[in-house]
Scaffold this motif. Sequence first.
Motif, PDB file in Angstrom:
ATOM      1  N   VAL A 223       0.827  -1.213   0.000  1.00 58.00           N
ATOM      2  CA  VAL A 223       0.000   0.000   0.000  1.00 58.00           C
ATOM      3  C   VAL A 223       0.860   1.261   0.000  1.00 58.00           C
ATOM      4  CG1 VAL A 223      -1.689   1.307   1.350  1.00 58.00           C
ATOM      5  CG2 VAL A 223      -1.940  -1.149   1.068  1.00 58.00           C
ATOM      6  N   ARG A 224       1.982   1.219   0.712  1.00 54.34           N
ATOM      7  CA  ARG A 224       2.848   2.406   0.733  1.00 54.34           C
ATOM      8  C   ARG A 224       3.354   2.724  -0.674  1.00 54.34           C
ATOM      9  NH1 ARG A 224       4.917   2.990   6.277  1.00 54.34           N
ATOM     10  NH2 ARG A 224       4.128   1.191   7.424  1.00 54.34           N
ATOM     11  N   SER A 225       3.656   1.671  -1.444  1.00 53.27           N
ATOM     12  CA  SER A 225       4.139   1.896  -2.807  1.00 53.27           C
ATOM     13  C   SER A 225       3.017   2.434  -3.687  1.00 53.27           C
ATOM     14  CB  SER A 225       4.695   0.612  -3.409  1.00 53.27           C
ATOM     15  OG  SER A 225       5.833   0.208  -2.706  1.00 53.27           O
ATOM     16  N   LEU A 226       1.801   1.937  -3.457  1.00 49.54           N
ATOM     17  CA  LEU A 226       0.665   2.436  -4.248  1.00 49.54           C
ATOM     18  C   LEU A 226       0.465   3.921  -3.981  1.00 49.54           C
ATOM     19  CD1 LEU A 226      -1.886  -0.505  -3.891  1.00 49.54           C
ATOM     20  CD2 LEU A 226      -0.770   0.254  -5.988  1.00 49.54           C
ATOM     21  N   TYR A 227       0.454   4.281  -2.708  1.00 45.03           N
ATOM     22  CA  TYR A 227       0.316   5.695  -2.367  1.00 45.03           C
ATOM     23  C   TYR A 227       1.484   6.493  -2.925  1.00 45.03           C
ATOM     24  CZ  TYR A 227      -3.691   5.706   0.874  1.00 45.03           C
ATOM     25  OH  TYR A 227      -4.945   5.655   1.429  1.00 45.03           O
ATOM     26  N   GLY A 228       2.676   5.897  -2.844  1.00 44.52           N
ATOM     27  CA  GLY A 228       3.870   6.572  -3.356  1.00 44.52           C
ATOM     28  C   GLY A 228       3.753   6.830  -4.841  1.00 44.52           C
ATOM     29  N   LEU A 229       3.234   5.827  -5.575  1.00 41.61           N
ATOM     30  CA  LEU A 229       3.063   5.999  -7.018  1.00 41.61           C
ATOM     31  C   LEU A 229       2.070   7.128  -7.292  1.00 41.61           C
ATOM     32  CD1 LEU A 229       3.813   4.904  -9.773  1.00 41.61           C
ATOM     33  CD2 LEU A 229       1.937   3.289  -9.617  1.00 41.61           C
ATOM     34  N   LEU A 230       1.005   7.155  -6.516  1.00 41.66           N
ATOM     35  CA  LEU A 230       0.000   8.212  -6.657  1.00 41.66           C
ATOM     36  C   LEU A 230       0.649   9.584  -6.460  1.00 41.66           C
ATOM     37  CD1 LEU A 230      -3.163   8.225  -6.930  1.00 41.66           C
ATOM     38  CD2 LEU A 230      -3.224   8.603  -4.482  1.00 41.66           C
ATOM     39  N   SER A 268     -14.306  -0.693   4.385  1.00 39.59           N
ATOM     40  CA  SER A 268     -14.071   0.530   5.169  1.00 39.59           C
ATOM     41  C   SER A 268     -15.343   1.364   5.190  1.00 39.59           C
ATOM     42  CB  SER A 268     -12.975   1.361   4.516  1.00 39.59           C
ATOM     43  OG  SER A 268     -11.817   0.577   4.394  1.00 39.59           O
ATOM     44  N   ASP A 269     -15.566   2.109   6.279  1.00 42.94           N
ATOM     45  CA  ASP A 269     -16.801   2.884   6.341  1.00 42.94           C
ATOM     46  C   ASP A 269     -16.709   4.131   5.473  1.00 42.94           C
ATOM     47  OD1 ASP A 269     -15.372   3.684   9.289  1.00 42.94           O
ATOM     48  OD2 ASP A 269     -16.058   5.351   8.051  1.00 42.94           O
ATOM     49  N   LYS A 270     -17.871   4.748   5.277  1.00 41.76           N
ATOM     50  CA  LYS A 270     -17.997   5.853   4.326  1.00 41.76           C
ATOM     51  C   LYS A 270     -17.039   6.992   4.646  1.00 41.76           C
ATOM     52  CE  LYS A 270     -21.310   9.023   2.277  1.00 41.76           C
ATOM     53  NZ  LYS A 270     -20.396  10.142   2.477  1.00 41.76           N
ATOM     54  N   ASN A 271     -16.912   7.324   5.926  1.00 42.14           N
ATOM     55  CA  ASN A 271     -16.076   8.475   6.282  1.00 42.14           C
ATOM     56  C   ASN A 271     -14.621   8.271   5.902  1.00 42.14           C
ATOM     57  OD1 ASN A 271     -17.997  10.165   7.288  1.00 42.14           O
ATOM     58  ND2 ASN A 271     -17.910   9.316   9.343  1.00 42.14           N
ATOM     59  N   LEU A 272     -14.164   7.023   6.112  1.00 39.96           N
ATOM     60  CA  LEU A 272     -12.768   6.744   5.783  1.00 39.96           C
ATOM     61  C   LEU A 272     -12.576   6.819   4.280  1.00 39.96           C
ATOM     62  CD1 LEU A 272     -10.043   6.038   6.943  1.00 39.96           C
ATOM     63  CD2 LEU A 272     -10.618   3.633   6.776  1.00 39.96           C
ATOM     64  N   ILE A 273     -13.547   6.268   3.540  1.00 42.21           N
ATOM     65  CA  ILE A 273     -13.450   6.303   2.081  1.00 42.21           C
ATOM     66  C   ILE A 273     -13.508   7.749   1.591  1.00 42.21           C
ATOM     67  CG2 ILE A 273     -14.565   5.578  -0.058  1.00 42.21           C
ATOM     68  CD1 ILE A 273     -15.030   2.957   1.061  1.00 42.21           C
ATOM     69  N   ASP A 274     -14.354   8.567   2.248  1.00 42.92           N
ATOM     70  CA  ASP A 274     -14.403   9.988   1.882  1.00 42.92           C
ATOM     71  C   ASP A 274     -13.050  10.646   2.069  1.00 42.92           C
ATOM     72  OD1 ASP A 274     -17.815  10.773   2.950  1.00 42.92           O
ATOM     73  OD2 ASP A 274     -16.975   9.938   1.106  1.00 42.92           O
TER      74      ASP A 274
ATOM     75  N   LEU B 176      -1.046   1.555   7.147  1.00 43.75           N
ATOM     76  CA  LEU B 176      -0.404   1.382   5.840  1.00 43.75           C
ATOM     77  C   LEU B 176       0.029  -0.064   5.614  1.00 43.75           C
ATOM     78  CD1 LEU B 176       1.699   4.648   5.579  1.00 43.75           C
ATOM     79  CD2 LEU B 176      -0.300   4.029   4.229  1.00 43.75           C
ATOM     80  N   ASP B 177       0.319  -0.775   6.715  1.00 40.70           N
ATOM     81  CA  ASP B 177       0.685  -2.191   6.564  1.00 40.70           C
ATOM     82  C   ASP B 177      -0.548  -3.050   6.325  1.00 40.70           C
ATOM     83  OD1 ASP B 177       3.290  -1.995   9.092  1.00 40.70           O
ATOM     84  OD2 ASP B 177       3.356  -1.674   6.931  1.00 40.70           O
ATOM     85  N   ASP B 178      -1.693  -2.603   6.833  1.00 38.65           N
ATOM     86  CA  ASP B 178      -2.952  -3.354   6.675  1.00 38.65           C
ATOM     87  C   ASP B 178      -4.110  -2.372   6.783  1.00 38.65           C
ATOM     88  OD1 ASP B 178      -5.176  -4.923   6.849  1.00 38.65           O
ATOM     89  OD2 ASP B 178      -4.554  -6.014   8.651  1.00 38.65           O
ATOM     90  N   VAL B 179      -4.731  -2.055   5.653  1.00 41.73           N
ATOM     91  CA  VAL B 179      -5.720  -0.970   5.668  1.00 41.73           C
ATOM     92  C   VAL B 179      -6.946  -1.285   6.520  1.00 41.73           C
ATOM     93  CG1 VAL B 179      -5.081   0.129   3.513  1.00 41.73           C
ATOM     94  CG2 VAL B 179      -6.744  -1.697   3.480  1.00 41.73           C
ATOM     95  N   LYS B 180      -7.075  -2.547   6.924  1.00 45.10           N
ATOM     96  CA  LYS B 180      -8.197  -2.871   7.792  1.00 45.10           C
ATOM     97  C   LYS B 180      -8.046  -2.176   9.152  1.00 45.10           C
ATOM     98  CE  LYS B 180     -11.046  -6.815   8.714  1.00 45.10           C
ATOM     99  NZ  LYS B 180     -11.293  -8.180   8.380  1.00 45.10           N
TER     100      LYS B 180
END
Lengths: 290, 201
Positions: A223-230, A268-274, B176-180
């Motif tokens: 996930v860190r790499s995905l965010y990094g790419l973004l 994930s709940d709506k607020n987090l996705i927002d 970041l290690d686990d988005v859950k």
Amino acid sequence: MSTKNLEKIKNWNDASLQLRNWRDDNVRMSKETLDLWTAYIAPSINRLGDEKWLVYEQVFLAALDCQNFTIAEDCLAALKAQFSSSKRVKKLRAMRYEAKEDYHSALEIYESILEEDETNAHVLKRRLVCLKAQNRINDYVRELNEYLKLFQADHEAWLELCDTYLNEMDFAKAAFCLEELILMYPHNHVYQQRYADIKYTQGQFDLAKTYYLYSLKLNPNNVRSLYGLLLTTANLKSSQKTKEGSDNTKLNLWAREQIEKKYNDVDSDKNLIDSVNSLFQYLTIGKNEK
Amino acid sequence: MKEISIGKLAYSKLFLHLAKYPQLSCNGILLSKPSKNSSVKFVDCVPLFHSSFTLAPAFEIALSQIDSYCQQNGLVISGFYHAFDNNNQTEPNMMCYKLAEKLKENGDVSFCLIVDNSKINPSNREPCFNVYSFGDDQKLKKFPGNLNLEEGTYETCEKLLEENRFSLINDFDNHLDDVKKDWRNLKLNENISAVESLSAK
């Protein structure tokens, strides 16, 4: 003893197995180790046979971590009685001094071990750690560099040096340490991603993007790499008007889709996705950008 | 500004973060409600990292998401806390200075709470940190005013420690290690409130 980790331990066998696992994985679960020791292992230590010496050492180190010197002394006494001329036990004696912040006495013992065996890596590292504990960072960095000239393959030490440089905000030298690690372990996605993080912090977005892509090739779930790419593609968009620019747009969108999928997969709940979406709006390359 | 205060929830979460990673440095962001008078009360905190504090990407992502969280809940980022892994380090360093400077650029106030490792145990009945504030003079100075804690804060922390609740807190690194793992710690917030109401009886 109600930590999540210890809920599954019901008896002596479970406890000794858990201790063995922690020993093999080299994890630092000091409080839990002491809990298991007191509740299960200590009353019948001899059931372990020869394994008990390893357990004594493990519990000794956990006790030092928790500043429980009573347990530490018991373990050390047992080890000294069995291995009276052992350098390994001598090192443990010195570590007890370290735990009491008596670095002078600890260092005396380390020097005496090194006189007989000057390439004892464990003891060389303990000597280094005494410097770190006293916050003598410049000396620590210098000595750690010297150590790495002798033990170039010690990846833990390279990581430690990298972290130290990062704390001092010396990104160029931190990057150098990671380059060594990447040479040693080219398939480790974490090293590629961390290297990219450093390059990003230095403002070298192109290089950062490349390494995030390497990392994702090795592990598309980082996930860190995905965010990094973004982040990198968003930062690069305005400086490119060519095919590279449109590649950036595609990568940006791909990264966004992957991240969205991750959050949706775990409900994930709506607020987090927002929150995540507002981040995307800020970092998305618009269709009009060329 | 003569005084600042910190609510039970913010203090407890800060405390749990420190308890979860006793051998590492930790830091986190402090949130408060925007106020018309010049007092600041930290009502919530978001634990951020327990490693690699100076790397920009994770930090930018975190701040952006926290900003959005603040907007959803009518809060503002008003400071941060940092605990050093070295037992004896009690003063802010360059990293803290840069962070304080950054927060001040984006907000009205910027406080920096440096944890004093000798005072973490709630049985001391003392706040576990020293407060610094980043002023208009671009300097990070010790805050001379009073620090108020909400009543029952230390008791709540003691109870949480007794019940080993520190494994429940999630920081941004965990997320970041686990988005859950929820960096807002909404479930834990409920747990802490439950402890508060027990100790009030």
